[in-house]
Design an enzyme around this catalytic site. Structure first.
Site: not given
Length: 423
Positions: A258, A273, A345, A348, A389
């Site tokens: 990403r 991230r 987070e 999801s 994460r």
């Protein structure tokens, strides 16, 4: 993609739902396009009916030296008009489909109405946030101290927002992947190792394109996947599934890529991230009648990983102002990070209803009705979990006063050690 007929018939509800999710899409353009298509189809059908009547009349006067040529010319003009109307209807339909590619899904009625992530609703909290009797360190310091993270070398080799694992960090990364795959397989998920590059059609099918093209990495005519959701969902693109097989459950391990173009300035330190990371993804195909039950089970499957890793977490229902583009409803699972003194987070879990299935052409025939009309499936997916994460959470929650990190007992068979010692 939304159902255009349903959208046209429920425009005011759709406007309300889009306003709730702070979308600036103007449905007036859609309304004009759809009405234009309806008008073209109606006129086409009227002219086709007239053509059929005149064709019958023409048979009676075809040999008439006056009426025959006149009616033949009339039929030719009418035929040309019908072809033009067909083109108008097709062009209007293409314009409708192009417009709908940029329209987000409508939130389910159970989604909390809100402006932003501040309006998300905590559904449950599992485990007590760990309180350390010494100053907790963030994962980038803990990971460097025990020799599993080398962010300086990663930046030297690839630039900002990349991770490099060393020593037991490699076993931790790979061990977590195998551990998560095993947990998912216990719940009936079939393991998948998908390609990491996909066609444009695949990115379109799951909603990454064209809306989020700036977020994607592209090489030649292929896109690097932002999540295994893309290749795994598209495994059934343009297929009609047997309803007896539903729900279908897949668990996939992959690298994800990403640009994080929309996250400039956020989480610039550590590996929370980054541009490349590994993830275990849960993907489901379900009937519309069962998809929301399957969503709750999906969340439970992701939670099971955190429970076995003994990590405190909470589950939040995302508000209309925070929900993703393709999702009708989404839960975030947020793990406690003592080094940052916050929940972050780690998964999801979303129900897209038939939004992705319409774009990708994924349908099913209801069980017990082999000749029944195909219906669009509902697709769901969730991280089970994001591995980087999870490493962040393990380092911060397992850190000790002497600089070591104690790993959960469940990971020992996968990593080979219980304690990461400081170097």
């Amino acid at each position: 993609m939304l159902d255009p007929k349903n959208l046209f018939q429920n425009l005011e509800r759709a406007r309300t739902k889009l306003a709730q999710r702070r979308s600036n899409v103007d449905l007036g353009q859609f309304e004009q396009l759809y009405q234009k298509r309806l008008d073209a189809i109606r006129t086409f059908e009227e002219n086709r009916a007239l053509q059929n009547r005149l064709s019958q009349d023409f048979k009676k006067v075809a040999r008439d030296p006056e009426a025959g040529p006149r009616m033949r010319e009339e039929l030719k003009v009418l035929s040309d008009r019908i072809r033009e109307l067909e083109k108008e209807a097709a062009a209007a339909e293409a314009a409708i489909n192009e417009f709908l590619l940029f329209v987000p899904n409508l939130p389910h009625d159970s989604v909390p109405v809100g402006e932003s992530e501040a309006d998300n609703v905590v559904v449950r909290v599992v485990g007590e946030p760990k309180k350390l009797d010494f100053e907790a360190k963030p994962h980038w310091e803990v990971g460097q101290r025990v020799g599993v993270l080398d962010l300086e070398t990663a930046a030297k080799v690839s630039g900002a927002r990349f991770a490099l694992y060393r020593g037991y960090g490699v076993y931790l990364e790979l061990g977590l992947a195998r551990f998560m795959l095993d947990v998912a397989r216990e719940s009936g998920y079939e393991p998948i190792l998908p390609p990491y590059m996909v066609l444009r059609e695949s990115m379109m099918g799951t909603g990454q394109l064209p809306k989020f093209e700036e977020e994607a990495f592209k090489t030649d005519d292929l896109y690097l996947i932002p999540t295994a959701e893309v290749p795994v969902t598209n495994m059934h693109r343009d297929e009609i599934l047997d309803g007896e097989r539903l729900p279908i459950r897949y668990v996939a391990y992959s690298s994800c890529f990403r640009r994080e173009a929309g996250a400039a300035g956020r989480d610039t330190r550590g590996i929370t991230r980054v541009h490349q990371f590994q993830k275990v993804e849960l993907v489901k195909f379900a009937t519309p009648e069962t998809s929301y039950d399957e969503l709750e089970k999906l969340v439970g499957n992701a939670e099971e990983v955190l429970k076995r890793l003994e990590l405190p977490y909470r589950v939040s229902a995302l508000s209309t102002g925070d929900i993703g583009f393709s999702a009708a409803k989404c839960y975030d699972i947020e793990v406690w990070l003592p080094g940052q003194n916050t929940y972050r987070e780690i998964s999801s879990c979303s129900n897209f209803e038939d939004f992705q299935a319409r774009r990708a052409g994924i349908r099913y025939r209801p069980a017990g009705d082999p000749k029944g009309k195909p219906r669009f499936v509902h697709t769901l997916n969730g991280s089970g979990l994001a591995i980087g994460r999870t490493i962040v959470a393990l380092l911060e929650n397992g850190q000790q006063a002497d600089g070591s990190v104690v790993l959960p007992e469940a990971l020992v068979p996968y990593v080979g050690v219980r304690v990461l010692e400081p170097r």
